[in-house]
Design a protein around this motif. Sequence first.
Motif, PDB file in Angstrom:
ATOM      1  N   VAL A  34     -33.329 -30.348  15.087  1.00  0.00           N
ATOM      2  CA  VAL A  34     -34.528 -30.971  14.531  1.00  0.00           C
ATOM      3  C   VAL A  34     -34.161 -32.366  14.028  1.00  0.00           C
ATOM      4  CG1 VAL A  34     -36.383 -30.816  12.836  1.00  0.00           C
ATOM      5  CG2 VAL A  34     -35.423 -28.721  13.814  1.00  0.00           C
ATOM      6  N   GLY A  36     -34.923 -34.872  11.612  1.00  0.00           N
ATOM      7  CA  GLY A  36     -35.642 -35.051  10.364  1.00  0.00           C
ATOM      8  C   GLY A  36     -35.310 -36.361   9.679  1.00  0.00           C
ATOM      9  N   GLN A  40     -35.661 -42.051  14.214  1.00  0.00           N
ATOM     10  CA  GLN A  40     -35.698 -40.936  15.159  1.00  0.00           C
ATOM     11  C   GLN A  40     -34.792 -41.216  16.365  1.00  0.00           C
ATOM     12  OE1 GLN A  40     -38.714 -38.038  14.932  1.00  0.00           O
ATOM     13  NE2 GLN A  40     -37.365 -38.394  13.185  1.00  0.00           N
ATOM     14  N   PRO A  58     -44.557 -34.684  18.088  1.00  0.00           N
ATOM     15  CA  PRO A  58     -43.804 -34.491  16.847  1.00  0.00           C
ATOM     16  C   PRO A  58     -44.472 -33.466  15.944  1.00  0.00           C
ATOM     17  CG  PRO A  58     -44.979 -36.585  16.815  1.00  0.00           C
ATOM     18  CD  PRO A  58     -45.119 -36.039  18.199  1.00  0.00           C
ATOM     19  N   LEU A  59     -43.674 -32.808  15.142  1.00  0.00           N
ATOM     20  CA  LEU A  59     -44.205 -31.793  14.239  1.00  0.00           C
ATOM     21  C   LEU A  59     -45.254 -32.383  13.298  1.00  0.00           C
ATOM     22  CD1 LEU A  59     -40.800 -30.114  13.388  1.00  0.00           C
ATOM     23  CD2 LEU A  59     -42.692 -28.958  14.541  1.00  0.00           C
ATOM     24  N   SER A  60     -45.020 -33.597  12.821  1.00  0.00           N
ATOM     25  CA  SER A  60     -45.939 -34.188  11.849  1.00  0.00           C
ATOM     26  C   SER A  60     -47.295 -34.514  12.447  1.00  0.00           C
ATOM     27  CB  SER A  60     -45.326 -35.464  11.262  1.00  0.00           C
ATOM     28  OG  SER A  60     -45.104 -36.434  12.270  1.00  0.00           O
ATOM     29  N   THR A  63     -49.461 -31.056  11.833  1.00  0.00           N
ATOM     30  CA  THR A  63     -49.199 -30.292  10.610  1.00  0.00           C
ATOM     31  C   THR A  63     -50.347 -29.351  10.273  1.00  0.00           C
ATOM     32  OG1 THR A  63     -47.811 -32.079   9.743  1.00  0.00           O
ATOM     33  CG2 THR A  63     -48.632 -30.462   8.163  1.00  0.00           C
ATOM     34  N   LYS A  85     -46.724 -28.199   1.691  1.00  0.00           N
ATOM     35  CA  LYS A  85     -45.454 -28.092   2.419  1.00  0.00           C
ATOM     36  C   LYS A  85     -44.520 -27.031   1.838  1.00  0.00           C
ATOM     37  CE  LYS A  85     -43.231 -31.805  -0.222  1.00  0.00           C
ATOM     38  NZ  LYS A  85     -42.544 -33.108  -0.134  1.00  0.00           N
ATOM     39  N   THR A 120     -39.516 -34.736  14.007  1.00  0.00           N
ATOM     40  CA  THR A 120     -40.492 -34.861  12.933  1.00  0.00           C
ATOM     41  C   THR A 120     -41.544 -35.903  13.276  1.00  0.00           C
ATOM     42  OG1 THR A 120     -38.780 -34.281  11.357  1.00  0.00           O
ATOM     43  CG2 THR A 120     -40.757 -35.300  10.473  1.00  0.00           C
ATOM     44  N   LYS A 136     -44.100 -36.469   6.153  1.00  0.00           N
ATOM     45  CA  LYS A 136     -43.898 -36.001   7.525  1.00  0.00           C
ATOM     46  C   LYS A 136     -42.924 -34.824   7.578  1.00  0.00           C
ATOM     47  CE  LYS A 136     -45.029 -40.354   9.795  1.00  0.00           C
ATOM     48  NZ  LYS A 136     -46.235 -39.807  10.458  1.00  0.00           N
ATOM     49  N   LEU A 137     -41.977 -34.788   6.644  1.00  0.00           N
ATOM     50  CA  LEU A 137     -41.005 -33.699   6.634  1.00  0.00           C
ATOM     51  C   LEU A 137     -41.609 -32.376   6.185  1.00  0.00           C
ATOM     52  CD1 LEU A 137     -37.881 -35.502   5.177  1.00  0.00           C
ATOM     53  CD2 LEU A 137     -38.120 -34.556   7.475  1.00  0.00           C
ATOM     54  N   VAL A 140     -41.438 -29.689   8.782  1.00  0.00           N
ATOM     55  CA  VAL A 140     -40.109 -29.091   8.932  1.00  0.00           C
ATOM     56  C   VAL A 140     -39.877 -28.051   7.846  1.00  0.00           C
ATOM     57  CG1 VAL A 140     -37.632 -29.548   9.016  1.00  0.00           C
ATOM     58  CG2 VAL A 140     -39.228 -31.212   9.961  1.00  0.00           C
TER      59      VAL A 140
END
Length: 319
Positions: A34, A36, A40, A58-60, A63, A85, A120, A136-137, A140
Motif C-alpha cells: 500500500v 501511503g 506516490q 486510489p483508495l481515497s 472512501t 476513519k 492512497t 486521504k489516509l 487505509v
Amino acid sequence: MRVAFVGKGGSGKTTLSALFSRHLAHSGAPVVAVDGDINQHLAYALGLDEDEFFAAPPLSARTGEIKDYLRGTNPRITSRAAMVKTTPPGRGSRLLRLLGDDEIHAHHVQDVGGVALMVTGAFDESDLGVSCYHSKLGAVELYLNHLVDGPGEYVVVDMTAGADAFASGLFTRFDMTFLVVEPTRKSVSVYRQYRDHAAEFGVPIAVVGNKVTGEDDLAFLREHVGADLVAHCEQSSFVRAQEQGREPGALEPHNAWTLERLCEAVDARPKDWAAFQRHAVAFHLRNATAWANEATGQDLAAQVDPEFQHGPAALATFA
C-alpha cells in the motif's frame, strides 16, 4: 502480518518497501503493498514504467463506497457520514481477508512487478490549501481496521515521512514498524522521535540502516541506534540501475540477506489481536472527543461494540 516502513524523507523507505514487498511475493507469500506516502512513488519503485499509468482507482477516491461496504449491517453505524476513519468494526461489519473476493480488493488492487499494489492517491487541485494528507489516509486506516490477515500473509505500507506518521492512529495498526535510518545525524534525530512516540503506545519498531558505505557508517548507526538495529543495506548498484531505467541485474547478496533478516524479524513477532483492538478503540474514542463527535453530530463512542473481538474467530462469528 502488517508491516510499515517509515523514516526521514529521502532515507529510502519507499525503496525498502518495494524491495521487501517483492521479496515476499517472489517467495510465494500472499502480500499487498500500500502506497501511503504523500509522494506516490511506490508503483515506480516496484517496476511501473514512468510513462505507464496506475489504472486502479486510489483508495481515497472511493472512501464513501468503502465505508458503505465495510459497515455492512452494523446497527451502530447509522450512515456513511457517521463512519469516520477510526470507526472500528463490530457485529454486522464486513471483515476482509487478504486479497479476498471483496469489493475493495477487486476495485483497488493492481499487479505491479508481481506485487499486488493499492495506492492512497495524491493531492488533486481541489485539495490544495484546504486539506491535509491524513484525510486521504483514512481509507487505509479503515482497510486495516477491517482486515483479518492470516499466518504467512503480509501487508506492507510505505508511510509518510518523518514523525508526521504519528498525526493519526494509523501507526498503531502494524505488527512491525521498520524505521529506515541513514548514517546521518538528521536521520538519527527522526529515529529518536519515532522511538519515543512508539514506546508511549507499545508499538514495536526495528531499525534498518540504509545507504551504508563502510565500517564507519555501520559504527555510527550502532552507536546511535544500538540494539534497535536489526539489519542494514549497503549502497546498491541494483537500486541505482532500476532508478535510472536500466536493467538492474541481481540484488547484491548482502542486501538480499537483509531482506531475509527483515522477514525473520516480522515472523518472530506474535500476532496480538487483543492489543490491536485496544488501540483501535482507544484512538477512535480519542478522535471522537477531539473532532468527530462535533463533525458528525453524534456521540461516536456508541459505535464501539463491546462484544466484538477482532481476529480470525470474528470472521465466522460476526462477519
